[in-house]
Scaffold this active site. Structure first.
Site, PDB file in Angstrom:
ATOM      1  N   GLY A   1      10.990   7.011   9.003  1.00  0.00           N
ATOM      2  CA  GLY A   1      11.365   5.607   9.019  1.00  0.00           C
ATOM      3  C   GLY A   1      10.989   4.967   7.699  1.00  0.00           C
ATOM      4  O   GLY A   1      10.131   5.477   6.964  1.00  0.00           O
TER       5      GLY A   1
ATOM      6  N   GLN B   1       8.795  -1.993   2.456  1.00  0.00           N
ATOM      7  CA  GLN B   1       8.245  -0.822   1.779  1.00  0.00           C
ATOM      8  C   GLN B   1       8.957  -0.526   0.466  1.00  0.00           C
ATOM      9  O   GLN B   1       8.408   0.177  -0.387  1.00  0.00           O
ATOM     10  CB  GLN B   1       8.310   0.404   2.692  1.00  0.00           C
ATOM     11  CG  GLN B   1       7.346   0.309   3.861  1.00  0.00           C
ATOM     12  CD  GLN B   1       7.413   1.561   4.700  1.00  0.00           C
ATOM     13  OE1 GLN B   1       8.279   1.699   5.549  1.00  0.00           O
ATOM     14  NE2 GLN B   1       6.500   2.483   4.427  1.00  0.00           N
TER      15      GLN B   1
ATOM     16  N   CYS C   1       1.896   6.956   6.898  1.00  0.00           N
ATOM     17  CA  CYS C   1       2.778   5.901   6.407  1.00  0.00           C
ATOM     18  C   CYS C   1       3.083   6.174   4.943  1.00  0.00           C
ATOM     19  O   CYS C   1       2.184   6.517   4.175  1.00  0.00           O
ATOM     20  CB  CYS C   1       2.094   4.533   6.557  1.00  0.00           C
ATOM     21  SG  CYS C   1       3.073   3.148   5.966  1.00  0.00           S
ATOM     22  N   LEU C   2       4.336   5.989   4.567  1.00  0.00           N
ATOM     23  CA  LEU C   2       4.725   6.199   3.174  1.00  0.00           C
ATOM     24  C   LEU C   2       4.087   5.185   2.236  1.00  0.00           C
ATOM     25  O   LEU C   2       4.022   5.418   1.033  1.00  0.00           O
ATOM     26  CB  LEU C   2       6.253   6.160   3.048  1.00  0.00           C
ATOM     27  CG  LEU C   2       6.999   7.242   3.820  1.00  0.00           C
ATOM     28  CD1 LEU C   2       8.505   7.039   3.710  1.00  0.00           C
ATOM     29  CD2 LEU C   2       6.596   8.628   3.371  1.00  0.00           C
TER      30      LEU C   2
ATOM     31  N   HIS D   1       5.913   1.406  14.616  1.00  0.00           N
ATOM     32  CA  HIS D   1       5.383   1.472  13.245  1.00  0.00           C
ATOM     33  C   HIS D   1       6.298   0.709  12.280  1.00  0.00           C
ATOM     34  O   HIS D   1       5.824  -0.131  11.501  1.00  0.00           O
ATOM     35  CB  HIS D   1       5.270   2.943  12.832  1.00  0.00           C
ATOM     36  CG  HIS D   1       4.760   3.150  11.456  1.00  0.00           C
ATOM     37  ND1 HIS D   1       3.506   3.641  11.206  1.00  0.00           N
ATOM     38  CD2 HIS D   1       5.327   2.943  10.239  1.00  0.00           C
ATOM     39  CE1 HIS D   1       3.319   3.731   9.894  1.00  0.00           C
ATOM     40  NE2 HIS D   1       4.417   3.312   9.281  1.00  0.00           N
ATOM     41  N   GLU D   2       7.599   0.975  12.346  1.00  0.00           N
ATOM     42  CA  GLU D   2       8.534   0.313  11.436  1.00  0.00           C
ATOM     43  C   GLU D   2       8.643  -1.179  11.731  1.00  0.00           C
ATOM     44  O   GLU D   2       8.714  -2.001  10.816  1.00  0.00           O
ATOM     45  CB  GLU D   2       9.906   0.990  11.482  1.00  0.00           C
ATOM     46  CG  GLU D   2       9.899   2.438  11.043  1.00  0.00           C
ATOM     47  CD  GLU D   2       9.200   2.688   9.707  1.00  0.00           C
ATOM     48  OE1 GLU D   2       9.291   1.833   8.798  1.00  0.00           O
ATOM     49  OE2 GLU D   2       8.553   3.744   9.573  1.00  0.00           O
TER      50      GLU D   2
ATOM     51  N   HIS E   1       5.927  -3.208  10.129  1.00  0.00           N
ATOM     52  CA  HIS E   1       6.141  -3.508   8.709  1.00  0.00           C
ATOM     53  C   HIS E   1       6.858  -4.847   8.530  1.00  0.00           C
ATOM     54  O   HIS E   1       6.587  -5.578   7.578  1.00  0.00           O
ATOM     55  CB  HIS E   1       6.974  -2.415   8.029  1.00  0.00           C
ATOM     56  CG  HIS E   1       6.194  -1.223   7.627  1.00  0.00           C
ATOM     57  ND1 HIS E   1       5.180  -1.258   6.687  1.00  0.00           N
ATOM     58  CD2 HIS E   1       6.274   0.073   8.024  1.00  0.00           C
ATOM     59  CE1 HIS E   1       4.677  -0.058   6.525  1.00  0.00           C
ATOM     60  NE2 HIS E   1       5.320   0.777   7.325  1.00  0.00           N
TER      61      HIS E   1
END
Length: 188
Positions: free
Chosen positions: A46, A51, A99-100, A141-142, A145
């Site tokens: 995702g 991000q 997480c990226l 999670h997404e 953000h």
């Protein structure tokens, strides 16, 4: 298509609630294509607008292991409903999340086992997803953000201390830091 730089924790765009998408134009289509390209290059499951430095309420997802089949798409201006989150300490082996925007790190976090996502796609067509297990985790999670919340912000005390130490050791936690998937060697 273009691989976009991924912002690292500390950048203000990651810690600020996003604004609704209001323009469904060719620019939005290009952004979504670039977000898919970036997510795949990272690799990730995702990627949210903030991000990549875009403070809009959208994210892309790609999850291959859903019982109903592979799930891949974009959620624009989403709403999310979740079941009750289990109590107790998160299990390091089965609930570790990454997480990226906190690349190379993983910490256990309790999430709700079920989620319902309602959003629109690039054609402004409404859709609904019902997810369980890891796919429900990906959606939560997404979605976080979009509200300016990173998963490390939700960690229990001892895990939060570990996360803060990792951020400090890597000298993150300040504006302007990013990494480029496929170019930077950052343990993502």
């Amino acid at each position: 298509m273009t691989v976009l730089p991924i912002r690292i924790t500390g950048d203000p765009v990651l810690h600020t609630p996003s604004k609704p998408v209001t323009e469904f134009d060719d620019g939005l289509k290009r952004l979504v294509q670039d977000m898919f390209e970036t997510m795949d290059a990272a690799p990730g499951v995702g990627l949210a607008g903030p991000q990549v430095g875009v403070p809009l309420r959208l994210f892309v997802y790609s999850y291959e292991h859903d019982p109903s089949g592979p799930q891949r798409g974009v959620a624009i201006n989403p709403e999310l409903w979740i079941s009750a989150t289990p109590t107790g300490e998160a299990d390091e082996a089965t609930e570790a999340e990454g997480c990226l925007s906190v690349p190379g790190e993983r910490f256990p976090l309790r999430r709700a086992p079920r989620a319902i996502l309602r959003a629109v796609d690039l054609d402004q067509q409404p859709f609904e997803l019902q997810a369980e297990g890891w796919f429900a985790r990906v959606l939560q999670h997404e979605y976080d953000h979009l509200d300016g919340v990173l998963y490390v912000d939700r960690l229990e005390f001892l895990q939060a201390r570990r996360a803060l130490k990792a951020v400090s050791t890597r000298r993150w936690g300040k504006p302007g830091l990013s990494w480029l998937p496929g170019v930077d060697d950052i343990d993502a």
